[in-house]
Design a protein around this motif. Structure first.
Motif, short mmCIF file in Angstrom:
data_model
loop_
_atom_site.label_atom_id
_atom_site.label_comp_id
_atom_site.label_asym_id
_atom_site.label_seq_id
_atom_site.Cartn_x
_atom_site.Cartn_y
_atom_site.Cartn_z
N GLN A 162 0.83 -1.20 0.00
CA GLN A 162 0.00 0.00 0.00
C GLN A 162 0.87 1.26 0.00
O GLN A 162 0.52 2.25 -0.65
N MET A 163 1.99 1.22 0.70
CA MET A 163 2.91 2.37 0.69
C MET A 163 3.44 2.60 -0.73
O MET A 163 3.48 3.74 -1.21
N LEU A 164 3.84 1.53 -1.38
CA LEU A 164 4.37 1.64 -2.74
C LEU A 164 3.28 2.04 -3.74
O LEU A 164 3.56 2.73 -4.72
N ALA A 165 2.05 1.61 -3.49
CA ALA A 165 0.94 1.88 -4.42
C ALA A 165 0.55 3.35 -4.48
O ALA A 165 -0.08 3.78 -5.44
N VAL A 166 0.95 4.14 -3.50
CA VAL A 166 0.64 5.57 -3.49
C VAL A 166 1.16 6.24 -4.78
O VAL A 166 0.52 7.13 -5.31
N ASN A 167 2.30 5.79 -5.27
CA ASN A 167 2.90 6.38 -6.47
C ASN A 167 2.97 5.41 -7.65
O ASN A 167 3.75 5.64 -8.57
N ASP A 168 2.19 4.35 -7.61
CA ASP A 168 2.23 3.35 -8.67
C ASP A 168 0.80 2.89 -8.98
O ASP A 168 0.28 1.98 -8.32
N PRO A 169 0.15 3.51 -9.97
CA PRO A 169 -1.25 3.18 -10.27
C PRO A 169 -1.48 1.70 -10.63
O PRO A 169 -2.51 1.14 -10.25
N ALA A 170 -0.54 1.09 -11.31
CA ALA A 170 -0.70 -0.33 -11.66
C ALA A 170 -0.69 -1.19 -10.39
O ALA A 170 -1.51 -2.12 -10.26
N LEU A 171 0.20 -0.89 -9.49
CA LEU A 171 0.24 -1.64 -8.22
C LEU A 171 -1.01 -1.34 -7.41
O LEU A 171 -1.59 -2.25 -6.80
N ALA A 172 -1.47 -0.09 -7.42
CA ALA A 172 -2.69 0.26 -6.69
C ALA A 172 -3.87 -0.58 -7.19
O ALA A 172 -4.66 -1.08 -6.39
N ALA A 173 -3.94 -0.79 -8.49
CA ALA A 173 -5.02 -1.61 -9.05
C ALA A 173 -4.88 -3.06 -8.59
O ALA A 173 -5.89 -3.72 -8.28
N ARG A 174 -3.65 -3.57 -8.51
CA ARG A 174 -3.45 -4.95 -8.04
C ARG A 174 -3.81 -5.08 -6.57
O ARG A 174 -4.42 -6.09 -6.17
N VAL A 175 -3.46 -4.09 -5.77
CA VAL A 175 -3.83 -4.12 -4.34
C VAL A 175 -5.35 -4.08 -4.20
O VAL A 175 -5.93 -4.84 -3.43
N ASP A 176 -6.00 -3.20 -4.96
CA ASP A 176 -7.47 -3.12 -4.91
C ASP A 176 -8.10 -4.45 -5.30
O ASP A 176 -9.04 -4.92 -4.65
N ALA A 177 -7.58 -5.07 -6.35
CA ALA A 177 -8.12 -6.36 -6.81
C ALA A 177 -7.89 -7.44 -5.75
O ALA A 177 -8.77 -8.28 -5.50
N TRP A 178 -6.73 -7.42 -5.11
CA TRP A 178 -6.43 -8.40 -4.05
C TRP A 178 -7.43 -8.26 -2.91
O TRP A 178 -7.97 -9.26 -2.42
#
Length: 159
Positions: A128-144
């Motif tokens: 989640q910390m990394l996802a703040v600046n990474d939209p692709a990771l944010a989408a993966r975290v949301d999907a998870w």
């Protein structure tokens, strides 16, 4: 190749808990390294790891420790990279000693502290910390998280 997350632990016996953080990072496609870095038994290794964290490109460090549990706090004193602490459950005091050692940090050296044995949540916190600046990771975290919610039954079963 640079890695985003460092997973460190005081001893080999901490790996079962810290492996849960690694599993979450694997699931979300986040690069990491795992090292044994004891605050007491390998202090030079701790100093070198903390001092080199920024230049090596680490963005979050997950530090697990049991007993005296100085590793997360000592790491926080050696780097500006955010540190997520994981208290390891112990036999003597069930990990309460570890929790208190990690959560009671002096002003200026914060450690985001998870629950006792909270390796999986440490992996999620790092993501989640990394996802703040990474939209692709944010989408993966949301999907998870959506998949986790979808896996919870509405009604209990007798299974």
């Amino acid at each position: 190749m640079t890695v985003d997350v460092g997973i460190i632990m005081g001893s080999q016996s901490d790996w079962p808990t810290m492996r849960e953080a690694a599993a979450i990072l694997d699931e979300l496609g986040i690069s990491y390294e795992a090292k044994i870095v004891s605050a007491h038994r390998t202090p030079d290794r701790l100093w070198a790891y903390g001092k080199s964290a920024v230049e090596r490109g680490l963005k979050v460090i997950i530090a697990g420790a049991g007993g005296a549990a100085h590793l997360p706090g000592m790491m926080a004193s050696k780097t500006r990279v955010p540190v997520v602490g994981v208290p390891i459950q112990t036999r003597a005091l069930s990990g309460v000693d570890s929790l208190y050692s990690i959560v009671q940090m002096p002003k200026g050296f914060p450690v985001a502290t998870m629950a006792i044995g909270g390796g999986a949540n440490a992996g999620l916190m790092a993501a989640q910390m990394l996802a703040v600046n990474d939209p692709a990771l944010a989408a993966r975290v949301d999907a998870w998280r959506e998949a986790l919610s979808a896996s919870i039954a509405e009604e209990p079963t007798d299974e």
